[in-house]
Design a protein around this motif. Structure first.
Motif, mmCIF file in Angstrom:
data_model
loop_
_atom_site.group_PDB
_atom_site.id
_atom_site.type_symbol
_atom_site.label_atom_id
_atom_site.label_comp_id
_atom_site.label_asym_id
_atom_site.label_seq_id
_atom_site.Cartn_x
_atom_site.Cartn_y
_atom_site.Cartn_z
ATOM 1 N N VAL A 4 -35.996 -16.602 30.083
ATOM 2 C CA VAL A 4 -34.560 -16.734 30.321
ATOM 3 C C VAL A 4 -34.230 -18.018 31.063
ATOM 4 C CG1 VAL A 4 -32.566 -15.661 31.420
ATOM 5 C CG2 VAL A 4 -34.230 -14.240 30.251
ATOM 6 N N LEU A 5 -35.048 -18.351 32.061
ATOM 7 C CA LEU A 5 -34.711 -19.501 32.893
ATOM 8 C C LEU A 5 -35.625 -20.690 32.664
ATOM 9 C CD1 LEU A 5 -34.233 -17.575 36.243
ATOM 10 C CD2 LEU A 5 -32.444 -18.368 34.723
ATOM 11 N N GLY A 6 -36.688 -20.492 31.896
ATOM 12 C CA GLY A 6 -37.683 -21.550 31.800
ATOM 13 C C GLY A 6 -38.493 -21.674 33.077
ATOM 14 N N VAL A 59 -36.968 -22.086 41.661
ATOM 15 C CA VAL A 59 -37.347 -23.463 41.330
ATOM 16 C C VAL A 59 -36.697 -23.882 40.008
ATOM 17 C CG1 VAL A 59 -39.289 -24.928 40.683
ATOM 18 C CG2 VAL A 59 -39.484 -23.398 42.638
ATOM 19 N N ALA A 60 -36.718 -22.950 39.031
ATOM 20 C CA ALA A 60 -36.124 -23.281 37.730
ATOM 21 C C ALA A 60 -34.631 -23.546 37.874
ATOM 22 C CB ALA A 60 -36.371 -22.148 36.748
ATOM 23 N N LEU A 61 -33.950 -22.722 38.678
ATOM 24 C CA LEU A 61 -32.497 -22.898 38.817
ATOM 25 C C LEU A 61 -32.166 -24.132 39.645
ATOM 26 C CD1 LEU A 61 -31.624 -19.150 39.204
ATOM 27 C CD2 LEU A 61 -30.666 -20.648 37.461
ATOM 28 N N TYR A 87 -28.675 -26.458 40.878
ATOM 29 C CA TYR A 87 -28.036 -25.566 41.865
ATOM 30 C C TYR A 87 -28.811 -25.664 43.172
ATOM 31 C CZ TYR A 87 -26.167 -23.693 37.530
ATOM 32 O OH TYR A 87 -25.575 -23.554 36.317
ATOM 33 N N THR A 88 -28.585 -26.741 43.893
ATOM 34 C CA THR A 88 -29.452 -27.005 45.042
ATOM 35 C C THR A 88 -28.736 -26.850 46.381
ATOM 36 O OG1 THR A 88 -28.912 -29.316 44.732
ATOM 37 C CG2 THR A 88 -31.023 -28.570 43.868
ATOM 38 N N TRP A 122 -28.476 -21.112 44.036
ATOM 39 C CA TRP A 122 -29.198 -20.747 42.810
ATOM 40 C C TRP A 122 -29.008 -19.276 42.477
ATOM 41 C CZ3 TRP A 122 -33.234 -17.137 43.171
ATOM 42 C CH2 TRP A 122 -33.618 -16.807 44.478
ATOM 43 N N LEU A 123 -28.935 -18.449 43.517
ATOM 44 C CA LEU A 123 -28.806 -17.014 43.291
ATOM 45 C C LEU A 123 -27.418 -16.694 42.746
ATOM 46 C CD1 LEU A 123 -30.761 -14.707 43.682
ATOM 47 C CD2 LEU A 123 -29.780 -14.312 45.931
ATOM 48 N N LYS A 124 -26.398 -17.398 43.309
ATOM 49 C CA LYS A 124 -25.022 -17.163 42.852
ATOM 50 C C LYS A 124 -24.855 -17.613 41.409
ATOM 51 C CE LYS A 124 -22.926 -18.039 47.262
ATOM 52 N NZ LYS A 124 -22.698 -19.351 47.853
#
Lengths: 48, 175, 501, 60
Positions: free
Chosen positions: C248-250, C317-319, C324-325, C331-333
């Motif tokens: 899903v996220l790579g 890490v993927a996000l 989304y840093t 990243w969670l949001k």
């Protein structure tokens, strides 16, 4: 080759700070539950 | 990627956050592990481990009957109430669907309570203090207990033992 | 060769592997439906204000709920994962497909035997069937046939990876998802071997060929089957978590060494936790109890804590790589919460950790077990692990399998995207309600905690009613979400819009 | 792909760490995975079961 992996930068990196924070919250919940059980055990048990 | 073969050498050092979490998690796990053996030395609330094989059910029944005959002080719902000598060996027998007999113990005295099942596997749950032990046929489990609170307790079966399982309730007095 | 290339993942999919995965998933979902229905009936029976079933049917359906929901649904799905990770993920074939079909048929026949015998009232012995409580010989035969089928299916995993290496499908290391299923398959072999060792004598005893079976030995070896079968789930579930993160996220494992070490610790130590059921038994010495209940110094629990960090970290890490840093949690949001495969997986991680994992380790502490053994707390604990954890993770994974393997789009995608949330809330209520009631002494596997008809009656703390009502309401919500799941999956498999292969 | 070519390629690179080789050896892991629980849980448990003493006689 070996020093490619051993460089300071890699070792001191924090790749997932959010996850680390979540994990520490988890650890605290775990500990609280554990100590609550310890408290209940001591209250309950029939020994002098 | 978890869905592809990793690069040729993936044995690499940890990052700081990985190392930190591994250290913290390992420390907490070793603590909770070490607690178990250490508490046998410093604590008193440990599961009893004294146990005997009962080759012949009549051997245990005879012990129960002798105790009932000698120390019977009353009867409730057809089940004798027994007030054994403080600090003695006490015998409690489980069967479908009854705890026999009703024990009357003294507060602060240590008893060796032998529990045994005549037929199938039962579970002994002393309520409301919520102490739980397994009761097996062919095995005598010796619980060394010192009641520290007085009152009326119930023994409920908490291992499925047939249709009357929910009616298997016994009693225990501490005076 | 009968291969096609998946347009979503680029994986080369072998037709026989695809068929085996399809049939195993659909069969799994059908048994989940049956197990869930039984769950509804027994759940509302233990809800004091409803108290629906008679005792006979309560214990009968409880037996079936345990067997269908805990074993059959989960193991069929795991067999689908066996073929997915040992053939599809390696872009290679599944060897001897006929062995896969034999395994499938044996498992199905065994499961049907057990279900019919139990429905017919010949096996009201509950999932554990502790001797000398006796069921019909057909029941034990069914369990044995099911176990043999499952053993064949997990054996298939090893045959596949050996052939894959010969074919050059991988050079040195399995992908992490396959490595996780390798761990699960190793654990499965130990589990099912224990099952055979104890169920065959029990069958002989039930038909009168053996006079006596020692109840202590039965409990020891039965739990070598009963508990480790849940450890297969843990491994398979963690493997599914890693794979969803990647699909899903790579997301890639942040550190292969860390994740693989955790799986190796599972392989070595997780099975000894069978001791959790024997902590207040007579017979075993304190050292046997301490070493085994602690999964050998809590090292397998440590492994779970490593996964609990490594998987969200791989997502993070993927996000973060997607930009989304900001702060700790952007990243969670911004994670794809509308995708049921992702939300199901994340909720499964949270639920497994907080509800199931912590309470399991605590109740498995030798001393603490005295105040927890056989109470409703234990039932609450394993609904946290097996239902919020494994079942939800498999549900999430099956949303991915629809396009990848079934080549169908999800029908009712909006309903599907709320399903994991409803299921999570429902089962969490069940789990928390049970644990709270159990902490006050309510026994598990008990038809009536008002003890009607008993010579003496015990009254529980009045708050127990409230906790059991929470459990009852949670049951309704969970079953509602379960119905959505079944409708979406079966509906998509049959009527979903076809997507390009 | 020619095997020789791969061999040459691998000789040039640094050796794979022993731990990694161990983790990649599924059959070795299988052996330990079966041996540890069988010995630590089952065999040890059975030994304790056969060693249980008989119920002594009591005079109540």
């Amino acid at each position: 080759m070996a020093d490619k992996y051993d460089d300071e930068e890699h070792r001191n990196k924090i790749e997932a700070p959010g996850t680390l924070a979540l994990s520490l919250i988890f650890l605290v919940v775990f500990m609280v539950l554990w100590f609550l059980h310890f408290k209940w055990l001591v209250e309950v048990w029939w020994v002098e | 990627m978890a869905i592809k073969e990793p690069e040729r050498i993936w044995w690499k050092p940890y990052t700081w956050d990985e190392k930190f979490w591994v250290a913290v998690a390992l420390l907490w796990m070793l603590t909770t592990f070490t607690f178990m053996p250490v508490y046998h030395f410093i604590g008193k609330q440990n599961p009893p481990f004294e146990t005997y094989r009962v080759r012949n059910p009549e051997q245990f029944t005879a012990l129960v009957d002798a105790m009932v005959e000698k120390y019977k002080v009353g009867e409730e719902e057809g089940i004798p109430v027994v007030h054994p000598e403080p600090g003695s060996d006490v015998f409690l027998q489980a069967s479908m669907w009854q705890w026999y007999p009703i024990l009357q113990l003294e507060k602060g005295k240590t008893y060796r309570i032998h529990v045994y099942s005549l037929d199938i596997v039962h579970g002994m749950s002393i309520l409301p203090i919520n102490m739980n032990f397994m009761v097996l046929p062919d095995y005598d489990y010796v619980l060394t207990l010192t009641p520290t609170t007085s009152g009326e307790y119930h023994i409920v079966c908490n291992e499925y033992c047939g249709l009357g399982h929910h009616m298997m309730v016994g009693k225990l007095y501490v005076k | 060769m009968e291969f096609r290339t998946c347009s979503f993942t680029g994986l080369k999919i072998h037709k026989p592997a695809e068929d085996l995965i399809k049939w195993n998933v659909i069969t799994a979902v059908l048994f989940l439906t049956l197990g869930g229905l039984m769950g509804l009936l027994i759940g509302i029976t233990r809800w004091p204000s409803v108290h629906y079933l008679d005792p006979t049917y309560y214990y009968r359906y409880l037996t079936l709920h345990g067997f269908d929901a805990l074993l059959v649904w989960i193991i069929f799905f795991e067999v689908a994962l066996v073929h997915f990770t040992s053939a599809v993920l390696l872009n290679t074939r599944t060897v001897i497909p006929s062995a896969g079909w034999i395994a499938y048929s044996l498992m199905l026949i065994g499961a049907i035997f057990v279900n019919i015998t139990t429905f017919a009232g010949k096996a009201d012995v509950l999932f554990t069937s502790y001797v000398p409580l006796k069921a019909s010989g057909v029941y034990y035969t069914g369990v044995i046939i099911f176990a043999v089928g499952a053993l064949t299916a997990f054996g298939h995993f090893f045959a596949n990876i050996i052939q894959a290496k010969r074919d050059g499908a991988y050079k040195h290391s399995l992908p992490l998802g396959s490595f996780g299923m390798a761990a699960a398959s190793i654990i499965a072999v130990v589990t099912l071997a224990h099952g055979a060792v104890i169920m065959i004598p029990t069958l002989l005893w039930s038909i009168g060929l053996i006079k006596y079976l020692d109840p202590g030995t039965y409990r020891l070896i039965f739990w070598g089957l009963g508990h480790p079968s849940q450890q297969i789930n843990v491994c398979a579930m963690v493997a599914a978590w890693y794979m969803v993160s990647a699909f899903v996220l790579g997301g890639k494992p942040v550190n292969e060494k860390l994740s693989r070490t955790a799986f190796v610790l599972y392989i070595f130590f997780i099975n000894v936790a069978s001791e959790h059921h024997l902590l207040v038994d007579p017979i075993f010495s304190n050292w046997h109890k301490i070493i085994n209940t602690s999964y050998v110094m809590h090292l397998a629990v440590f492994a779970s804590m490593v996964h609990a960090f490594a998987i969200p970290a791989s997502m993070e890490v993927a996000l973060r790589e997607k930009g989304y840093t900001n702060g700790l949690f952007e990243w969670l949001k911004k994670a794809p919460w509308g995708n049921p495969a992702f939300s199901g997986t994340f909720l499964s991680i949270i639920g497994f950790g907080f509800l199931g994992g912590t309470t399991g380790v605590i109740a498995g502490t030798e001393q603490f077990n005295i105040i927890r053994h056989n109470t409703f707390f234990i039932t609450g604990h394993f609904h946290g692990t097996v239902v919020v954890g494994t079942t939800l993770a498999f549900m999430a994974f099956s949303y991915l399998l629809m396009p990848y393997i079934f080549k169908r789009e999800l029908i009712m995608p909006r309903l599907a995207s709320v399903q994991p949330y409803l299921y999570f809330i429902g089962v969490s209520m069940v789990s928390i309600g049970m644990m709270a009631a159990g902490a006050l002494g309510v026994p598990r596997r008990h038809w009536d905690i008002t003890f009607s008809g008993a010579p003496f009656s015990f009254t529980f703390d009045p708050s127990v009613d409230m906790f059991l009502s929470i459990m009852g309401l949670g049951t309704l919500l969970a079953v509602f979400a379960g119905v959505i799941y079944v409708v979406v999956i079966i509906g998509s498999a049959l009527f979903g819009r076809r997507v390009a292969p | 792909m020619a095997d020789e070519e791969r061999k040459i390629e691998e000789q040039e690179e640094e050796p794979i760490p022993a731990w990694q080789l161990f983790y990649d050896n599924i059959m070795l892991l299988f052996f330990f995975g079966v041996a540890v629980p069988t010995l630590v849980y089952t065999v040890w448990g059975l030994m304790e079961i056969v060693q249980i003493p008989d119920l002594p006689s009591y005079s109540p």
